[in-house]
Write an enzyme that holds these catalytic residues in place. Sequence first.
Site, PDB file in Angstrom:
ATOM      1  N   TRP A  89      28.651  35.504  39.291  1.00 37.06           N
ATOM      2  CA  TRP A  89      27.466  35.322  38.431  1.00 37.06           C
ATOM      3  C   TRP A  89      27.682  34.442  37.208  1.00 37.06           C
ATOM      4  CZ3 TRP A  89      30.348  39.882  37.602  1.00 37.06           C
ATOM      5  CH2 TRP A  89      30.287  40.808  38.637  1.00 37.06           C
ATOM      6  N   GLY A  90      28.469  33.387  37.332  1.00 31.88           N
ATOM      7  CA  GLY A  90      28.665  32.508  36.169  1.00 31.88           C
ATOM      8  C   GLY A  90      29.607  33.073  35.125  1.00 31.88           C
ATOM      9  N   ASP A 119      21.806  37.984  38.881  1.00 32.49           N
ATOM     10  CA  ASP A 119      20.873  38.070  40.015  1.00 32.49           C
ATOM     11  C   ASP A 119      19.488  37.503  39.696  1.00 32.49           C
ATOM     12  OD1 ASP A 119      23.040  39.415  40.922  1.00 32.49           O
ATOM     13  OD2 ASP A 119      21.996  41.290  41.370  1.00 32.49           O
ATOM     14  N   ASP A 163      31.662  39.971  45.984  1.00 32.24           N
ATOM     15  CA  ASP A 163      31.036  40.334  44.718  1.00 32.24           C
ATOM     16  C   ASP A 163      32.123  40.673  43.695  1.00 32.24           C
ATOM     17  OD1 ASP A 163      28.808  40.781  43.160  1.00 32.24           O
ATOM     18  OD2 ASP A 163      27.885  42.189  44.559  1.00 32.24           O
TER      19      ASP A 163
END
Length: 637
Positions: A258-259, A279, A192
Amino acid sequence: MQTTFRRPPRLALIPLLLAAASLHAAADPLAPTARWSAYTAGRAATPPMGWSSWNAFGTDIDEAKILGSAQRIADSGLSARGYRYINIDDGWAARRQMPDGRLVIRAERFPSSVQGGGTSFRPLTDKLHAMGLKAGIYSDLGRNTCSQAYSGVETDLPKGSVLEREIGLYGHIDQDINLFFGDWGFDFIKVDGCGLRAYGANSAKVRSGQYRALTPVLDLESVGRSDIPAVQAEFTQINAALQRNKPDGDFLLSLCIWGAADVRAWGKNYGNLSRTSDDITPSWSRLLSNFDSAARRELYGHPGGWNDPDMLYIGKGDFDADHLVEARSHFALWAMLNAPLMLGADLRTMPQPLMDIVGNADIIAVNQDPAGNQAVLAYDADDLEILVKPLASGQKAVAIFNRGLAPIDVDLTAEHLKLRGDAPVTLTDLWTKADSTFTKETKLRVMPRETRIFRANGERALAQGIYLSEQPGSVNPAVDGVVRPQVDPTIFRSSFGWTGTKGPGERPMYAGWGGARADSTPYGQAMQIAGTPYAAGIGILANSRLEVRNQRYRRLSAQVGVDDSAQDRKHDVTFMIYGDGKLLAKSKPLRWGQPAQALSADVAGVRMVELVARSTAGANEHLPVSWGNAALFSSER
Ligand code: GLA
């Protein structure tokens, strides 16, 4: 997620970055390399399938919940259908033990982990392996994780001193990767990014002394405020640690930023999965955003590295047992995108109709097709999209997706499928299994939020060859010509709700606009050179290099030129075809408005074809070029 961001890269990385920059300055990025440069380490020949704890439980996880879902996967036969990875997401860590830095598991939640004076996940991973399953773990690029930044459930978060609560990889990459893969026997890691995003000196939790500051280098709201090389440098270290600590290569690396930082363009070079958006939530509008973040990135996913629009949310909210139309759409669309099929529900209580959806063997086969072609948009409008995914067998999977609120009578044509219009096409409905046949075109009713999905069998339009856009899994935009990443305006902007409707709204934020496309220009137009349209081909910006894997074809040809959509009307572009590093064909310099030139090369025996478009246009020009009808042929003709 509200955060404060700072520009400068972390000091420790500067010497490394300078060294990398000087190496790059010397090399010509458009020079042929004769090799495939996207990530192929690890075990991701097809998208991974499995289950993750996050959507169902957040940080409220324990051994019984995880094993319960694993057991249902085994008992229901889903494991035999390919669901294999059982991934523990955020929430497992108790602390980092001092002074040796070894991570400690939350023993009260994972009783089997207690061993001697310490903890180990080995008993749990042994159990999963004995069930024929694989095991996944979660960490973060920074010192701290996402739940430490954003979760309100303090009881689930690591305890101890500031240093003991630093459970992320930062500063411990080799130690932790060795622990996860060597000692504990994991097969998968999700990394993450909140640790590189949410712990700036001004953030509340840092100011209050809860966590140490780490200068943010990731900013989801702005690619310009992200430090792309700094993020890449850390993934490079993780790649090396995996190589060292899992030399048999049996691992998967899932990038979760996340892009942000334009990762939609480069994630394919660093990992097996790369999240393309923030998300997912169990809401229809969020499904649209996440779908859109990957749907036009068909050339950026290949065997070994897949676009990841996030886990499945089948089982909850808009995708629960009262919303079977939406649940089926979710599953069909993720299958077509070659997304990982990661279940996110508490499977112990998942109703059978939903188990049947995620167990649909025909749709799983579409996702797991060995050719690894992500679906290409054959028809693209706000309310309706037709996606076509060429399969290894030569057949096509087609999905017709009604995003809107009214039923639509769709004309599906043989042309959409790149099949001949004068020969019969058989459609097999992958939900009902019913067959139907049409010639040239057929009308199909698609209900609101419905995705109809079929396998199509007909005579391929290009009988003796294959369009490159029919094999996106074998085409890698190694250099896509995008110098200044811009946000992609085609992504649906759902009202996300992290902060309610406070703040300025969900502004366009995912970079990737202007990247290479199959059957489209980089900015989403239909391809056209000097007035001649091309329904098939590759659209890319000038100053680009495409790698094309070749096994059995003998000739590559294309109609090349500057696309009519270009605003730059003065710069020349020269197109070149290389075979295993040798120049095979070269166009004359071509400018806007000049007719396409036919370019053709003998590629018999060539493993790696490279297509280079070189221009005198500067980095700011963003000049779209088209490889019209680019195709490989089996004869030397
Ligand atoms: C981020 C990720 C999620 C999940 C949580 C855990 O938000 O994008 O998928 O892993 O962190 O805290």
